[in-house]
Design an enzyme around this catalytic site. Sequence first.
Site, mmCIF file in Angstrom:
data_model
loop_
_atom_site.group_PDB
_atom_site.id
_atom_site.type_symbol
_atom_site.label_atom_id
_atom_site.label_comp_id
_atom_site.label_asym_id
_atom_site.label_seq_id
_atom_site.Cartn_x
_atom_site.Cartn_y
_atom_site.Cartn_z
ATOM 1 N N ASN A 276 15.537 -14.264 3.108
ATOM 2 C CA ASN A 276 14.781 -15.172 3.834
ATOM 3 C C ASN A 276 13.296 -15.272 3.326
ATOM 4 O O ASN A 276 12.609 -13.974 3.506
ATOM 5 C CB ASN A 276 15.037 -15.056 5.085
ATOM 6 C CG ASN A 276 14.075 -15.922 5.934
ATOM 7 O OD1 ASN A 276 13.563 -16.906 5.472
ATOM 8 N ND2 ASN A 276 14.152 -16.170 7.515
ATOM 9 N N VAL A 277 13.038 -16.047 2.632
ATOM 10 C CA VAL A 277 11.654 -15.915 1.929
ATOM 11 C C VAL A 277 10.522 -15.996 3.302
ATOM 12 O O VAL A 277 9.268 -15.633 2.911
ATOM 13 C CB VAL A 277 11.232 -17.346 0.933
ATOM 14 C CG1 VAL A 277 12.106 -16.927 -0.194
ATOM 15 C CG2 VAL A 277 11.402 -18.646 1.456
ATOM 16 N N ASN B 101 11.053 -21.709 -5.372
ATOM 17 C CA ASN B 101 11.724 -23.090 -5.357
ATOM 18 C C ASN B 101 12.069 -23.422 -3.689
ATOM 19 O O ASN B 101 12.191 -24.479 -3.323
ATOM 20 C CB ASN B 101 13.073 -23.144 -6.170
ATOM 21 C CG ASN B 101 13.883 -23.974 -5.659
ATOM 22 O OD1 ASN B 101 13.734 -25.298 -6.139
ATOM 23 N ND2 ASN B 101 14.830 -23.944 -5.006
ATOM 24 N N SER C 54 5.103 -30.932 -4.507
ATOM 25 C CA SER C 54 5.830 -32.110 -4.120
ATOM 26 C C SER C 54 4.973 -33.169 -4.400
ATOM 27 O O SER C 54 3.767 -33.213 -3.790
ATOM 28 C CB SER C 54 6.590 -32.424 -3.096
ATOM 29 O OG SER C 54 6.896 -33.398 -2.754
ATOM 30 N N TYR D 72 5.847 -31.487 6.037
ATOM 31 C CA TYR D 72 6.087 -31.219 4.528
ATOM 32 C C TYR D 72 4.983 -31.428 3.596
ATOM 33 O O TYR D 72 4.719 -30.588 2.723
ATOM 34 C CB TYR D 72 7.395 -31.961 4.284
ATOM 35 C CG TYR D 72 8.261 -31.897 2.761
ATOM 36 C CD1 TYR D 72 9.037 -30.766 2.372
ATOM 37 C CD2 TYR D 72 7.791 -32.825 2.010
ATOM 38 C CE1 TYR D 72 9.587 -30.538 1.211
ATOM 39 C CE2 TYR D 72 8.543 -32.491 0.526
ATOM 40 C CZ TYR D 72 9.158 -31.660 0.447
ATOM 41 O OH TYR D 72 9.866 -31.264 -0.823
ATOM 42 N N ALA D 73 4.472 -32.775 3.740
ATOM 43 C CA ALA D 73 3.389 -32.832 2.766
ATOM 44 C C ALA D 73 2.230 -31.711 3.073
ATOM 45 O O ALA D 73 1.642 -31.471 1.796
ATOM 46 C CB ALA D 73 2.969 -34.248 3.288
ATOM 47 N N SER E 45 2.480 -28.797 3.845
ATOM 48 C CA SER E 45 3.067 -27.470 3.230
ATOM 49 C C SER E 45 2.908 -27.536 1.723
ATOM 50 O O SER E 45 2.523 -26.656 0.925
ATOM 51 C CB SER E 45 4.401 -27.146 3.497
ATOM 52 O OG SER E 45 5.225 -28.162 2.955
ATOM 53 N N LYS E 46 3.431 -28.721 1.247
ATOM 54 C CA LYS E 46 3.159 -28.969 -0.333
ATOM 55 C C LYS E 46 1.915 -28.940 -0.931
ATOM 56 O O LYS E 46 1.737 -28.709 -2.064
ATOM 57 C CB LYS E 46 4.157 -30.231 -0.811
ATOM 58 C CG LYS E 46 5.577 -29.968 -0.427
ATOM 59 C CD LYS E 46 6.378 -28.631 -1.076
ATOM 60 C CE LYS E 46 7.604 -28.453 -0.863
ATOM 61 N NZ LYS E 46 8.169 -27.018 -1.671
ATOM 62 N N ILE F 269 14.143 -36.869 -6.368
ATOM 63 C CA ILE F 269 14.956 -35.820 -7.043
ATOM 64 C C ILE F 269 16.322 -35.842 -6.493
ATOM 65 O O ILE F 269 16.317 -35.574 -5.279
ATOM 66 C CB ILE F 269 14.570 -34.457 -7.735
ATOM 67 C CG1 ILE F 269 13.269 -34.271 -8.280
ATOM 68 C CG2 ILE F 269 15.620 -34.046 -8.734
ATOM 69 C CD1 ILE F 269 12.793 -35.156 -9.408
HETATM 70 P P1 NAD Z 1 18.153 -28.026 -1.617
HETATM 71 O O1 NAD Z 1 17.911 -28.156 0.060
HETATM 72 O O2 NAD Z 1 19.204 -28.608 -2.301
HETATM 73 O O3 NAD Z 1 17.876 -26.542 -1.814
HETATM 74 C C1 NAD Z 1 16.887 -25.646 -1.363
HETATM 75 C C2 NAD Z 1 17.381 -24.294 -1.046
HETATM 76 O O4 NAD Z 1 16.649 -23.658 -0.505
HETATM 77 C C3 NAD Z 1 18.919 -24.302 -0.184
HETATM 78 O O5 NAD Z 1 19.842 -23.625 -1.023
HETATM 79 C C4 NAD Z 1 18.492 -23.548 1.161
HETATM 80 O O6 NAD Z 1 19.495 -22.673 1.654
HETATM 81 C C5 NAD Z 1 17.417 -22.586 0.423
HETATM 82 N N1 NAD Z 1 16.445 -22.072 1.456
HETATM 83 C C6 NAD Z 1 15.969 -22.986 2.406
HETATM 84 N N2 NAD Z 1 15.197 -22.043 3.450
HETATM 85 C C7 NAD Z 1 15.329 -20.734 2.690
HETATM 86 C C8 NAD Z 1 14.655 -19.605 2.965
HETATM 87 N N3 NAD Z 1 14.101 -19.458 3.873
HETATM 88 N N4 NAD Z 1 14.773 -18.747 2.224
HETATM 89 C C9 NAD Z 1 15.539 -18.617 1.312
HETATM 90 N N5 NAD Z 1 16.158 -19.755 0.699
HETATM 91 C C10 NAD Z 1 15.913 -20.905 1.598
HETATM 92 O O7 NAD Z 1 16.617 -28.704 -1.861
HETATM 93 P P2 NAD Z 1 16.208 -29.386 -3.321
HETATM 94 O O8 NAD Z 1 16.027 -30.783 -3.155
HETATM 95 O O9 NAD Z 1 16.755 -28.514 -4.552
HETATM 96 O O10 NAD Z 1 14.578 -28.801 -3.330
HETATM 97 C C11 NAD Z 1 14.288 -27.637 -3.963
HETATM 98 C C12 NAD Z 1 12.563 -27.338 -3.868
HETATM 99 O O11 NAD Z 1 12.196 -28.526 -4.608
HETATM 100 C C13 NAD Z 1 12.062 -27.636 -2.364
HETATM 101 O O12 NAD Z 1 11.122 -26.763 -2.253
HETATM 102 C C14 NAD Z 1 11.763 -29.029 -2.013
HETATM 103 O O13 NAD Z 1 10.670 -29.100 -1.130
HETATM 104 C C15 NAD Z 1 11.425 -29.138 -3.570
HETATM 105 N N6 NAD Z 1 11.397 -30.731 -3.854
HETATM 106 C C16 NAD Z 1 12.528 -31.333 -3.960
HETATM 107 C C17 NAD Z 1 12.450 -32.838 -4.024
HETATM 108 C C18 NAD Z 1 13.557 -33.652 -4.104
HETATM 109 O O14 NAD Z 1 13.481 -34.861 -4.325
HETATM 110 N N7 NAD Z 1 14.895 -33.069 -4.043
HETATM 111 C C19 NAD Z 1 11.153 -33.571 -4.446
HETATM 112 C C20 NAD Z 1 9.981 -32.729 -4.514
HETATM 113 C C21 NAD Z 1 10.049 -31.251 -4.112
#
Ligand code: NAD
Length: 244
Positions: free
Chosen positions: A61-62, A88, A140, A153-154, A156-157, A186
């Site tokens: 857990n990060v 990530n 993000s 969320y905004a 944090s990013k 995405i």
């Molecule tokens: P996702 O939900 O598919 O994957 C995120 C992964 O992180 C999951 O497997 C989850 O179990 C894991 N996770 C969550 N909390 C955790 C913790 N405390 N410790 C370890 N692992 C943990 O999400 P995604 O869409 O693949 O997003 C990945 C990253 O990209 C995120 O940081 C997200 O904010 C960022 N992001 C995504 C988008 C988008 O449009 N999908 C846009 C901008 C930024």
Amino acid sequence: MLLDGKVAIVTGAASGIGFGTAKRFLQEGAKAAICDMRREAIDEAVAQLSKFGTVCGFVANVADRAQCDALARQVADAYGRIDILINNAGITRDAQFYKMKDEDFYKVIEVNLFGTYNMSKAVVPYMMEQRYGKIVSASSIACIKGNFGQSNYAASKAAIMSFTRSLGRELGKYGINVNAVAPGFIRTPMTDAIPPDIMQQKIASIPLRRTGEVADIAAAYAFLASDQASFINATTLIVDGGMH
Ligand code: NAD
């Protein structure tokens, strides 16, 4: 290959962008250490990824500093070094501000920002010792334009973007590049719950008229984590199809 022989940690890699990034890194010749929250999800990801190269999985857990330190130690013991960290892991807990629960604001900051801090703190001693390292974190586009229902969320990013700038300034002299990627919209499990009409509106706002794919972000991570990007530091690369 862009990352031949490099040792890379990818957090939150059981799903979405993290999984796709780990796959791309393996295809580029890296050895990958992936972490996520649940044992079954990690085991499943490792089973799929091991077709592409050397990968090991960890439950971590990060948001928990001690677990991040333990992860870095185990990776360094197993592979002898840590070249790349991809911060990530991230979550959303959306709500309009007046309805947002305190715990949902705190939780998003805890995972997204403190998680990025914790993992960076855990790997930096190894990277300083090696005089080599690449840290790339998930910001993000939401941090620049703001998103309705995503004040947590905004924030944090945006913090990750500033953290990246400062860390890049501090660590550059140790041969460590620190950058971030700001994805736009995405297609991943995080966005799958979006209703089709909202999805169409989002696509209409993207000049390239498509959503981003996991591979688009994995490519940006692979570039920034590689020596092709060795003079890129303390910056955030926007990957949003021109939406912003
Ligand atoms: P996702 O939900 O598919 O994957 C995120 C992964 O992180 C999951 O497997 C989850 O179990 C894991 N996770 C969550 N909390 C955790 C913790 N405390 N410790 C370890 N692992 C943990 O999400 P995604 O869409 O693949 O997003 C990945 C990253 O990209 C995120 O940081 C997200 O904010 C960022 N992001 C995504 C988008 C988008 O449009 N999908 C846009 C901008 C930024």
